[in-house]
Scaffold this motif. Structure first.
Motif, PDB file in Angstrom:
ATOM      1  N   ASP A   7      -4.828   3.707  -3.771  1.00  0.00           N
ATOM      2  CA  ASP A   7      -6.217   3.363  -4.048  1.00  0.00           C
ATOM      3  C   ASP A   7      -7.100   4.530  -3.594  1.00  0.00           C
ATOM      4  O   ASP A   7      -7.360   4.706  -2.411  1.00  0.00           O
ATOM      5  N   LYS A  57       2.988  -2.539   6.615  1.00  0.00           N
ATOM      6  CA  LYS A  57       2.018  -3.051   5.636  1.00  0.00           C
ATOM      7  C   LYS A  57       0.600  -2.724   6.081  1.00  0.00           C
ATOM      8  O   LYS A  57      -0.213  -2.250   5.281  1.00  0.00           O
ATOM      9  N   GLY A  58       0.326  -2.951   7.373  1.00  0.00           N
ATOM     10  CA  GLY A  58      -1.017  -2.692   7.900  1.00  0.00           C
ATOM     11  C   GLY A  58      -1.438  -1.242   7.760  1.00  0.00           C
ATOM     12  O   GLY A  58      -2.528  -0.948   7.261  1.00  0.00           O
ATOM     13  N   SER A  60      -0.145   1.092   5.809  1.00  0.00           N
ATOM     14  CA  SER A  60      -0.202   1.491   4.395  1.00  0.00           C
ATOM     15  C   SER A  60      -1.503   1.039   3.760  1.00  0.00           C
ATOM     16  O   SER A  60      -2.157   1.776   3.025  1.00  0.00           O
ATOM     17  N   SER A  61      -1.840  -0.209   4.066  1.00  0.00           N
ATOM     18  CA  SER A  61      -3.046  -0.794   3.509  1.00  0.00           C
ATOM     19  C   SER A  61      -4.299  -0.038   3.969  1.00  0.00           C
ATOM     20  O   SER A  61      -5.175   0.279   3.166  1.00  0.00           O
ATOM     21  N   ASN A  62      -4.342   0.299   5.260  1.00  0.00           N
ATOM     22  CA  ASN A  62      -5.478   1.066   5.794  1.00  0.00           C
ATOM     23  C   ASN A  62      -5.639   2.413   5.120  1.00  0.00           C
ATOM     24  O   ASN A  62      -6.739   2.933   5.014  1.00  0.00           O
ATOM     25  N   VAL A  66      -1.470   1.204  -1.666  1.00  0.00           N
ATOM     26  CA  VAL A  66      -1.423  -0.202  -2.064  1.00  0.00           C
ATOM     27  C   VAL A  66      -0.038  -0.662  -2.530  1.00  0.00           C
ATOM     28  O   VAL A  66       0.381  -1.783  -2.251  1.00  0.00           O
ATOM     29  N   ALA A  69       2.056  -1.108   0.600  1.00  0.00           N
ATOM     30  CA  ALA A  69       1.592  -2.281   1.341  1.00  0.00           C
ATOM     31  C   ALA A  69       2.089  -3.565   0.680  1.00  0.00           C
ATOM     32  O   ALA A  69       2.535  -4.494   1.348  1.00  0.00           O
ATOM     33  N   SER A  70       2.047  -3.584  -0.647  1.00  0.00           N
ATOM     34  CA  SER A  70       2.471  -4.768  -1.379  1.00  0.00           C
ATOM     35  C   SER A  70       3.978  -5.023  -1.238  1.00  0.00           C
ATOM     36  O   SER A  70       4.410  -6.159  -1.046  1.00  0.00           O
ATOM     37  N   GLN A  73       4.623  -6.347   2.191  1.00  0.00           N
ATOM     38  CA  GLN A  73       4.240  -7.751   2.272  1.00  0.00           C
ATOM     39  C   GLN A  73       5.322  -8.639   1.657  1.00  0.00           C
ATOM     40  O   GLN A  73       5.669  -9.685   2.207  1.00  0.00           O
TER      41      GLN A  73
END
Length: 115
Positions: A7, A57-58, A60-62, A66, A69-70, A73
């Motif tokens: 992203d 996940k945390g 990666s998301s930060n 994406v 992170a997905s 998850q």
């Protein structure tokens, strides 16, 4: 690289907020991710796997990763269900996704340090 991996908006926001710290952020993410990846591979049981997936996940998301992170998850949810089949497949997909992500963040790092 296609948008399903990264992203870009998250990254440009981070760069704006962090300014000079952005490069350090990229470095740290790459180092952390390799450590988290080996935690996934070395996990002895479902709870270790779940914790590793959760922290990966945390981060990666930060960082706007994406796709990664997905997948993390999905893995985190998967380890709550018995029996634990399909885990290797998910970890392989996380490995493959990380190769893409790593390539992207390395070129991002070069772009920033050149700038």
């Amino acid at each position: 690289m296609t948008h399903e991996h990264i992203d870009q908006k998250v990254l440009s926001d981070l760069q704006e907020v962090m300014e000079d710290g952005y490069l350090q952020l990229l470095e740290t993410f790459l180092e952390d991710s390799e450590r988290r990846l080996s935690q996934l591979h070395e996990a002895k049981d479902a709870s270790e796997l779940g914790m590793a997936a959760h922290s990966f996940k945390g981060s990666s998301s930060n960082m706007g990763a994406v796709g990664l992170a997905s997948l993390c998850q999905q893995l985190e949810e998967r380890v709550r269900q018995q029996p634990l089949y399909g885990i290797e497949d998910l970890i392989n997909r996380i490995d493959q996704e990380f190769v893409e992500v790593q390539r992207f963040y390395r070129s991002e790092r070069e772009r920033v340090s050149a700038g």
